[in-house]
Design an enzyme around this catalytic site. Sequence first.
Site, PDB file in Angstrom:
ATOM      1  N   ALA A 274      -6.827   8.270   1.196  1.00 35.52           N
ATOM      2  CA  ALA A 274      -7.956   8.397   1.842  1.00 35.52           C
ATOM      3  C   ALA A 274      -9.459   8.169   1.074  1.00 35.52           C
ATOM      4  O   ALA A 274      -9.125   7.253   0.480  1.00 35.52           O
ATOM      5  CB  ALA A 274      -7.584   9.978   1.271  1.00 35.52           C
TER       6      ALA A 274
ATOM      7  N   GLY B 144      -2.887   8.504   0.896  1.00 36.65           N
ATOM      8  CA  GLY B 144      -3.154   8.892   2.577  1.00 36.65           C
ATOM      9  C   GLY B 144      -1.782   7.760   3.599  1.00 36.65           C
ATOM     10  O   GLY B 144      -1.364   8.148   4.666  1.00 36.65           O
TER      11      GLY B 144
ATOM     12  N   GLU C 294       1.753   8.371   2.899  1.00 37.33           N
ATOM     13  CA  GLU C 294       1.941   9.547   3.321  1.00 37.33           C
ATOM     14  C   GLU C 294       2.062   9.403   5.215  1.00 37.33           C
ATOM     15  O   GLU C 294       2.445  10.160   5.692  1.00 37.33           O
ATOM     16  CB  GLU C 294       1.009  10.949   3.398  1.00 37.33           C
ATOM     17  CG  GLU C 294       1.004  10.553   0.938  1.00 37.33           C
ATOM     18  CD  GLU C 294      -0.253  11.599   0.867  1.00 37.33           C
ATOM     19  OE1 GLU C 294      -1.586  11.238   1.433  1.00 37.33           O
ATOM     20  OE2 GLU C 294      -0.073  12.645   0.595  1.00 37.33           O
TER      21      GLU C 294
ATOM     22  N   GLU D  13      -2.935   8.232  -6.925  1.00 42.20           N
ATOM     23  CA  GLU D  13      -3.880   9.316  -7.064  1.00 42.20           C
ATOM     24  C   GLU D  13      -4.491  10.005  -8.404  1.00 42.20           C
ATOM     25  O   GLU D  13      -5.322  10.042  -8.557  1.00 42.20           O
ATOM     26  CB  GLU D  13      -3.519  10.900  -6.397  1.00 42.20           C
ATOM     27  CG  GLU D  13      -3.962  10.595  -4.808  1.00 42.20           C
ATOM     28  CD  GLU D  13      -2.526  10.115  -3.888  1.00 42.20           C
ATOM     29  OE1 GLU D  13      -1.552   9.505  -4.585  1.00 42.20           O
ATOM     30  OE2 GLU D  13      -2.321  10.349  -2.898  1.00 42.20           O
TER      31      GLU D  13
HETATM   32  N1  CAA Z   1     -11.462   4.740  -0.293  1.00 40.41           N
HETATM   33  C1  CAA Z   1     -12.693   3.911   0.497  1.00 40.41           C
HETATM   34  N2  CAA Z   1     -12.625   2.212  -0.031  1.00 40.41           N
HETATM   35  C2  CAA Z   1     -11.333   1.726  -0.179  1.00 40.41           C
HETATM   36  C3  CAA Z   1     -10.473   2.260  -0.401  1.00 40.41           C
HETATM   37  C4  CAA Z   1     -10.264   3.345  -0.194  1.00 40.41           C
HETATM   38  N3  CAA Z   1      -8.475   4.453  -0.402  1.00 40.41           N
HETATM   39  N4  CAA Z   1      -9.138   1.218   0.082  1.00 40.41           N
HETATM   40  C5  CAA Z   1      -9.857   0.570   0.025  1.00 40.41           C
HETATM   41  N5  CAA Z   1     -11.189   0.643   0.432  1.00 40.41           N
HETATM   42  C6  CAA Z   1     -12.676  -0.189   0.379  1.00 40.41           C
HETATM   43  C7  CAA Z   1     -13.474  -1.731  -1.111  1.00 40.41           C
HETATM   44  O1  CAA Z   1     -13.876  -0.552  -1.741  1.00 40.41           O
HETATM   45  C8  CAA Z   1     -13.723  -2.389  -0.529  1.00 40.41           C
HETATM   46  O2  CAA Z   1     -15.122  -1.919   0.107  1.00 40.41           O
HETATM   47  P1  CAA Z   1     -16.283  -3.510  -0.261  1.00 40.41           P
HETATM   48  O3  CAA Z   1     -15.737  -4.200   1.039  1.00 40.41           O
HETATM   49  O4  CAA Z   1     -17.327  -2.811   0.394  1.00 40.41           O
HETATM   50  O5  CAA Z   1     -16.280  -3.173  -1.417  1.00 40.41           O
HETATM   51  C9  CAA Z   1     -12.387  -2.870   1.033  1.00 40.41           C
HETATM   52  O6  CAA Z   1     -11.974  -1.911   1.552  1.00 40.41           O
HETATM   53  C10 CAA Z   1     -11.648  -3.729   0.277  1.00 40.41           C
HETATM   54  O7  CAA Z   1     -10.996  -3.498  -1.213  1.00 40.41           O
HETATM   55  P2  CAA Z   1     -10.545  -4.322  -2.243  1.00 40.41           P
HETATM   56  O8  CAA Z   1     -12.444  -4.700  -2.610  1.00 40.41           O
HETATM   57  O9  CAA Z   1     -10.476  -2.697  -3.371  1.00 40.41           O
HETATM   58  O10 CAA Z   1      -9.369  -4.915  -2.486  1.00 40.41           O
HETATM   59  P3  CAA Z   1      -8.705  -5.299  -2.920  1.00 40.41           P
HETATM   60  O11 CAA Z   1      -7.339  -6.616  -2.371  1.00 40.41           O
HETATM   61  O12 CAA Z   1      -8.982  -6.290  -4.579  1.00 40.41           O
HETATM   62  O13 CAA Z   1      -8.282  -4.227  -3.445  1.00 40.41           O
HETATM   63  C11 CAA Z   1      -6.023  -2.051  -2.949  1.00 40.41           C
HETATM   64  C12 CAA Z   1      -6.714  -3.129  -2.911  1.00 40.41           C
HETATM   65  C13 CAA Z   1      -5.897  -2.408  -4.341  1.00 40.41           C
HETATM   66  C14 CAA Z   1      -5.235  -1.701  -2.156  1.00 40.41           C
HETATM   67  C15 CAA Z   1      -8.064  -1.620  -3.761  1.00 40.41           C
HETATM   68  O14 CAA Z   1      -8.514  -1.437  -2.751  1.00 40.41           O
HETATM   69  C16 CAA Z   1      -7.655  -0.251  -4.137  1.00 40.41           C
HETATM   70  O15 CAA Z   1      -6.920   0.160  -5.227  1.00 40.41           O
HETATM   71  N6  CAA Z   1      -7.339   1.001  -3.050  1.00 40.41           N
HETATM   72  C17 CAA Z   1      -7.389   2.241  -3.467  1.00 40.41           C
HETATM   73  C18 CAA Z   1      -6.153   3.180  -3.384  1.00 40.41           C
HETATM   74  C19 CAA Z   1      -6.784   4.673  -3.832  1.00 40.41           C
HETATM   75  O16 CAA Z   1      -6.304   4.978  -4.328  1.00 40.41           O
HETATM   76  N7  CAA Z   1      -5.869   5.064  -2.354  1.00 40.41           N
HETATM   77  C20 CAA Z   1      -5.703   6.488  -2.678  1.00 40.41           C
HETATM   78  C21 CAA Z   1      -7.083   7.264  -2.594  1.00 40.41           C
HETATM   79  S1  CAA Z   1      -6.661   9.305  -2.829  1.00 40.41           S
HETATM   80  C22 CAA Z   1      -5.381   9.715  -1.149  1.00 40.41           C
HETATM   81  O17 CAA Z   1      -5.136   8.559  -0.835  1.00 40.41           O
HETATM   82  C23 CAA Z   1      -5.392  11.452  -1.704  1.00 40.41           C
HETATM   83  C24 CAA Z   1      -5.003  12.125  -0.852  1.00 40.41           C
HETATM   84  O18 CAA Z   1      -2.992  11.743  -0.472  1.00 40.41           O
HETATM   85  C25 CAA Z   1      -5.295  12.412   0.557  1.00 40.41           C
END
Ligand code: CAA
Length: 268
Positions: free
Chosen positions: A74, A119, A122, A142
Amino acid sequence: MRPIARANVPPMEPVLFERRDAVALLTLNRPQALNALDVATLETLEARIGEVAGDAGARALVLTGEGRAFAAGADIAAMRAFSAAQAGEFSRLGHRAFAALEALAIPTIAAVNGYALGGGCELALACDWIYASARARFGQPEVNLGIVPGFGGTSRLVRRVGVAWAKEIVLAGEPIDAEVALRIGLANRVFAPEELLPAALAAGGAIAAKGPLAVAAAKRVIQHGQDADSRVAHALEQEAFAAAFASEDRAEGMAAFLEKRAPVFKGR
Ligand code: CAA
């Protein structure tokens, strides 16, 4: 200096829908945000699933992501300012879209090309099965954000991999790689990155040669049977088995076998 004209640049479609022969292909298309799921993406996904449901020529669906992620979850930037009520609404939207995906009559394959986190994991779980790139990473991170899975992770993951692995993945919040996903039954198969999409499309294409009524009935019985106790599940199967004998397709399928030729199913 005049500003660069932007009027003719169409907004990026967050989910693309195309047909590859009899296979519907949906591609999450926000690669700049690793296909993070915001409201617009979820609403578009729901609409595209509706289009697939209405497409009589689509006999299987493959769902994948553009770029290096399937979906990294998400959209955290969008969720940051959510109140509890808004979060509830967002969770219901995700559940509605994923339930529509799960309810499609045709088989659905998640082709997980990279990160499938939160998400995104999921979403893959709402598909009938998962093919993974060797580069894929799955997880429910999460708890690292102080929240819990919101689009079905606590229930669909348990059913897919069992309660112990689901608890480790959700409570520890650490990603697993494709080989572990394969071993625990989260992914059905793992492919070299360049072979993933062709393999998923080929699997979907092969289903197009089967009896469509039978494929849909078998999917329905498995899904409803999983939610029922075993006596009800067995009764559902008996009914579906009997009903299949009333179809033209089963007459054709059996005749073709006995006449040593390929069947021509009509979906009747
Ligand atoms: N939401 C919004 N933006 C996201 C994102 C997310 N879940 N995941 C990645 N992005 C964005 C980053 O902010 C970044 O944007 P900018 O270039 O503008 O800074 C871009 O995508 C590239 O990401 P990274 O620079 O972080 O890339 P990386 O290779 O260093 O890392 C990653 C990759 C490990 C996937 C890391 O991006 C990450 O940890 N993302 C979040 C993962 C996460 O926590 N997901 C769960 C979300 S909560 C959820 O999903 C709730 C639910 O069940 C409904």
